[in-house]
Write a protein that holds these residues in place. Structure first.
Motif, mmCIF file in Angstrom:
data_model
loop_
_atom_site.group_PDB
_atom_site.id
_atom_site.type_symbol
_atom_site.label_atom_id
_atom_site.label_comp_id
_atom_site.label_asym_id
_atom_site.label_seq_id
_atom_site.Cartn_x
_atom_site.Cartn_y
_atom_site.Cartn_z
ATOM 1 N N ALA A 145 27.509 -25.419 49.626
ATOM 2 C CA ALA A 145 27.379 -25.099 48.212
ATOM 3 C C ALA A 145 26.228 -24.101 47.768
ATOM 4 C CB ALA A 145 27.530 -26.202 47.130
ATOM 5 N N ALA A 146 25.056 -24.411 48.634
ATOM 6 C CA ALA A 146 23.946 -23.573 48.439
ATOM 7 C C ALA A 146 24.112 -22.495 49.272
ATOM 8 C CB ALA A 146 22.897 -24.611 49.335
ATOM 9 N N LEU A 147 24.768 -22.275 50.233
ATOM 10 C CA LEU A 147 24.986 -21.093 50.810
ATOM 11 C C LEU A 147 25.922 -20.230 49.917
ATOM 12 C CD1 LEU A 147 25.681 -22.281 54.688
ATOM 13 C CD2 LEU A 147 23.842 -20.781 53.717
ATOM 14 N N ALA A 148 26.939 -20.763 49.358
ATOM 15 C CA ALA A 148 27.968 -20.173 48.568
ATOM 16 C C ALA A 148 27.231 -19.619 47.194
ATOM 17 C CB ALA A 148 28.952 -21.088 47.996
ATOM 18 N N ARG A 149 26.001 -20.356 46.887
ATOM 19 C CA ARG A 149 25.462 -19.687 45.656
ATOM 20 C C ARG A 149 24.599 -18.251 46.098
ATOM 21 N NH1 ARG A 149 21.465 -23.961 43.043
ATOM 22 N NH2 ARG A 149 21.271 -22.315 41.581
ATOM 23 N N LEU A 150 24.250 -18.330 47.296
ATOM 24 C CA LEU A 150 23.568 -17.085 47.768
ATOM 25 C C LEU A 150 24.353 -16.193 48.121
ATOM 26 C CD1 LEU A 150 20.460 -19.111 49.164
ATOM 27 C CD2 LEU A 150 20.403 -17.714 47.194
ATOM 28 N N GLY A 151 25.595 -16.390 48.348
ATOM 29 C CA GLY A 151 26.592 -15.115 48.783
ATOM 30 C C GLY A 151 26.820 -15.209 50.273
ATOM 31 N N ILE A 152 26.372 -16.338 51.116
ATOM 32 C CA ILE A 152 26.569 -16.156 52.549
ATOM 33 C C ILE A 152 27.285 -17.450 53.127
ATOM 34 C CG2 ILE A 152 24.388 -14.895 52.829
ATOM 35 C CD1 ILE A 152 23.064 -17.446 53.330
ATOM 36 N N ALA A 153 28.163 -17.857 52.377
ATOM 37 C CA ALA A 153 28.887 -19.094 53.006
ATOM 38 C C ALA A 153 29.689 -18.791 54.133
ATOM 39 C CB ALA A 153 29.871 -19.594 51.783
ATOM 40 N N GLN A 154 30.130 -17.363 54.204
ATOM 41 C CA GLN A 154 31.037 -17.008 55.435
ATOM 42 C C GLN A 154 30.175 -16.986 56.716
ATOM 43 O OE1 GLN A 154 29.559 -14.949 53.127
ATOM 44 N NE2 GLN A 154 29.464 -12.912 53.499
ATOM 45 N N PHE A 155 28.808 -17.310 56.606
ATOM 46 C CA PHE A 155 27.874 -17.227 57.963
ATOM 47 C C PHE A 155 27.677 -18.608 58.300
ATOM 48 C CE2 PHE A 155 26.819 -13.342 55.881
ATOM 49 C CZ PHE A 155 27.504 -12.249 56.925
ATOM 50 N N ALA A 156 28.121 -19.887 57.511
ATOM 51 C CA ALA A 156 27.956 -21.161 57.812
ATOM 52 C C ALA A 156 27.879 -21.700 59.084
ATOM 53 C CB ALA A 156 28.969 -22.043 56.847
ATOM 54 N N ASP A 157 28.825 -21.112 59.868
ATOM 55 C CA ASP A 157 29.116 -21.801 61.287
ATOM 56 C C ASP A 157 28.603 -20.869 62.557
ATOM 57 O OD1 ASP A 157 30.204 -24.356 60.631
ATOM 58 O OD2 ASP A 157 31.818 -23.165 60.214
ATOM 59 N N GLU A 158 27.649 -19.823 61.890
ATOM 60 C CA GLU A 158 27.192 -18.785 63.006
ATOM 61 C C GLU A 158 25.731 -19.290 63.490
ATOM 62 O OE1 GLU A 158 28.136 -15.965 64.078
ATOM 63 O OE2 GLU A 158 30.013 -15.689 62.852
ATOM 64 N N ALA A 159 25.531 -18.909 64.653
ATOM 65 C CA ALA A 159 24.132 -19.419 65.059
ATOM 66 C C ALA A 159 22.994 -18.149 64.494
ATOM 67 C CB ALA A 159 24.123 -19.081 66.639
ATOM 68 N N PRO A 160 21.955 -18.997 64.164
ATOM 69 C CA PRO A 160 20.958 -17.842 63.553
ATOM 70 C C PRO A 160 20.674 -16.467 64.480
ATOM 71 C CG PRO A 160 20.454 -20.185 63.532
ATOM 72 C CD PRO A 160 21.480 -20.269 64.090
ATOM 73 N N ALA A 161 20.740 -16.493 65.952
ATOM 74 C CA ALA A 161 20.598 -15.356 66.577
ATOM 75 C C ALA A 161 21.670 -14.185 66.461
ATOM 76 C CB ALA A 161 20.604 -15.882 68.041
ATOM 77 N N ASN A 162 22.565 -14.546 65.697
ATOM 78 C CA ASN A 162 23.786 -13.547 65.695
ATOM 79 C C ASN A 162 23.711 -12.832 64.423
ATOM 80 O OD1 ASN A 162 24.943 -14.493 68.142
ATOM 81 N ND2 ASN A 162 26.314 -15.770 67.217
ATOM 82 N N LEU A 163 22.518 -13.106 63.429
ATOM 83 C CA LEU A 163 22.668 -12.534 62.059
ATOM 84 C C LEU A 163 21.379 -11.871 61.773
ATOM 85 C CD1 LEU A 163 23.627 -16.019 60.432
ATOM 86 C CD2 LEU A 163 25.110 -14.101 60.795
ATOM 87 N N PRO A 164 21.459 -10.943 60.839
ATOM 88 C CA PRO A 164 20.447 -10.139 60.528
ATOM 89 C C PRO A 164 19.477 -10.536 59.777
ATOM 90 C CG PRO A 164 22.133 -9.489 59.053
ATOM 91 C CD PRO A 164 22.722 -10.674 60.168
ATOM 92 N N PRO A 165 18.187 -10.135 59.747
ATOM 93 C CA PRO A 165 16.825 -10.958 59.102
ATOM 94 C C PRO A 165 17.519 -11.185 57.454
ATOM 95 C CG PRO A 165 16.181 -8.967 60.219
ATOM 96 C CD PRO A 165 17.805 -8.806 60.194
ATOM 97 N N GLY A 166 17.951 -10.353 56.677
ATOM 98 C CA GLY A 166 18.494 -10.589 55.280
ATOM 99 C C GLY A 166 19.174 -11.925 55.277
ATOM 100 N N VAL A 167 20.036 -12.216 55.902
ATOM 101 C CA VAL A 167 20.976 -13.176 55.973
ATOM 102 C C VAL A 167 20.250 -14.580 56.424
ATOM 103 C CG1 VAL A 167 23.064 -14.564 57.166
ATOM 104 C CG2 VAL A 167 23.033 -12.213 56.364
ATOM 105 N N LEU A 168 19.307 -14.491 57.478
ATOM 106 C CA LEU A 168 18.393 -15.399 57.816
ATOM 107 C C LEU A 168 17.393 -15.922 56.622
ATOM 108 C CD1 LEU A 168 17.512 -14.552 61.464
ATOM 109 C CD2 LEU A 168 19.413 -15.778 60.924
ATOM 110 N N ARG A 169 17.011 -14.971 56.021
ATOM 111 C CA ARG A 169 16.236 -15.058 54.837
ATOM 112 C C ARG A 169 16.888 -16.028 53.607
ATOM 113 N NH1 ARG A 169 11.278 -15.808 54.402
ATOM 114 N NH2 ARG A 169 10.541 -14.008 55.384
ATOM 115 N N LEU A 170 18.187 -15.511 53.293
ATOM 116 C CA LEU A 170 19.062 -16.196 52.380
ATOM 117 C C LEU A 170 19.284 -17.778 52.948
ATOM 118 C CD1 LEU A 170 21.163 -13.491 51.037
ATOM 119 C CD2 LEU A 170 19.309 -14.304 49.910
#
Length: 265
Positions: A145-170
């Motif tokens: 629910a917290a990820l959805a509030r910030l608009g990044i729920a689609q990355f829930a099961d991703e590893a941090p290493a696969n994501l850009p800085p903006g998504v990691l900050r959110l």
């Protein structure tokens, strides 16, 4: 009712700081800081490097013990309450440098922010007990629910290493809000982000504005601060230089001289 729900329906409480002073040896880091941080607003805290912004955050969360002054959340005096106690009252913060565990997925990193609300003990982590399973399922739901509030729920099961800085900050901010805090302190959330990521961050912060939440943002990106903040406080060499809305801060000659600079020069 969950702990998060109980906090959400509680009366909105202002965070009040009175005559706060902090020194390390002979170095006066904060001097006579007095201000009120109101729920329902996004409050900006700006100033040159060394102005005392992060030290002020550390006083609010209990990491530093000021030599003078008082802090209270509504009628609750914060003097002598340790960081864990303040977290239990609803204080949450992010840090300038993103610190997600690379071995965990994004949603598992966010679930770490719910540990202080968890009742299951270490035994539940090793044995297939019903209480532990139920709590983990509930925490995952809250984290999603917290990820959805910030608009990044689609990355829930991703590893941090696969994501850009903006998504990691959110994702880090999602971890900070997963437990429905009363006070959210964000330390330079735009650090290291490009213009597109900063715009996404701005949208996310405005989405988080809530009548129940005191939100304070320390930031050097003035475009972001001027866009999202309702009230801005300016620190300089440990003192409160000015307070006001974005238009008032832009028009303050002393703030322009000390920090914002003059576009005409």
């Amino acid at each position: 009712m969950s702990v998060g729900s109980k906090i959400a329906v509680a009366a909105a409480l202002p965070l009040v700081v009175e005559d706060l002073a902090l020194a390390f040896g002979g170095n006066k880091v904060l001097q006579g800081i007095a201000l009120q941080l109101r729920p329902g607003e996004i409050t900006g805290l700006i100033g040159p490097n060394g102005a005392g912004k992060t030290s002020f955050f550390n006083c609010l969360t209990g990491l530093y013990a000021p030599q003078q002054g008082r802090m209270r959340l509504g009628d609750i005096r914060l003097d002598g309450i340790a960081p864990t106690g303040r977290a239990a009252l609803g204080f949450s913060r992010s840090f300038q440098h993103v610190a997600l565990c690379p071995e965990l997925s994004v949603v598992e990193n966010v679930m770490i922010g719910l540990d202080r609300q968890s009742a299951a003990g270490w035994l539940d982590a090793f044995l297939p007990l019903a209480r532990g399973r139920q709590e983990r399922a509930r925490n995952r739901e809250l984290a999603l629910a917290a990820l959805a509030r910030l608009g990044i729920a689609q990355f829930a099961d991703e590893a941090p290493a696969n994501l850009p800085p903006g998504v990691l900050r959110l994702a880090e901010i999602a971890r900070a809000i997963a437990g429905e805090p009363r006070v959210l302190l964000l330390d330079e959330p735009a650090a290291g982000l490009n213009s597109v990521e900063t715009r996404d961050l701005s949208t996310a912060l405005m989405r988080l504005r809530s009548p129940q939440l005191v939100m304070v943002v320390v930031e050097h990106d003035m475009d972001l601060i001027m866009e999202v903040c309702d009230t801005i406080h300016v620190l300089n060499v440990g003192r409160l230089l000015a307070s006001g809305n974005p238009a008032q801060i832009r028009a303050n000659r002393e703030v322009v001289r000390v920090y914002l600079g003059d576009d005409d020069e």
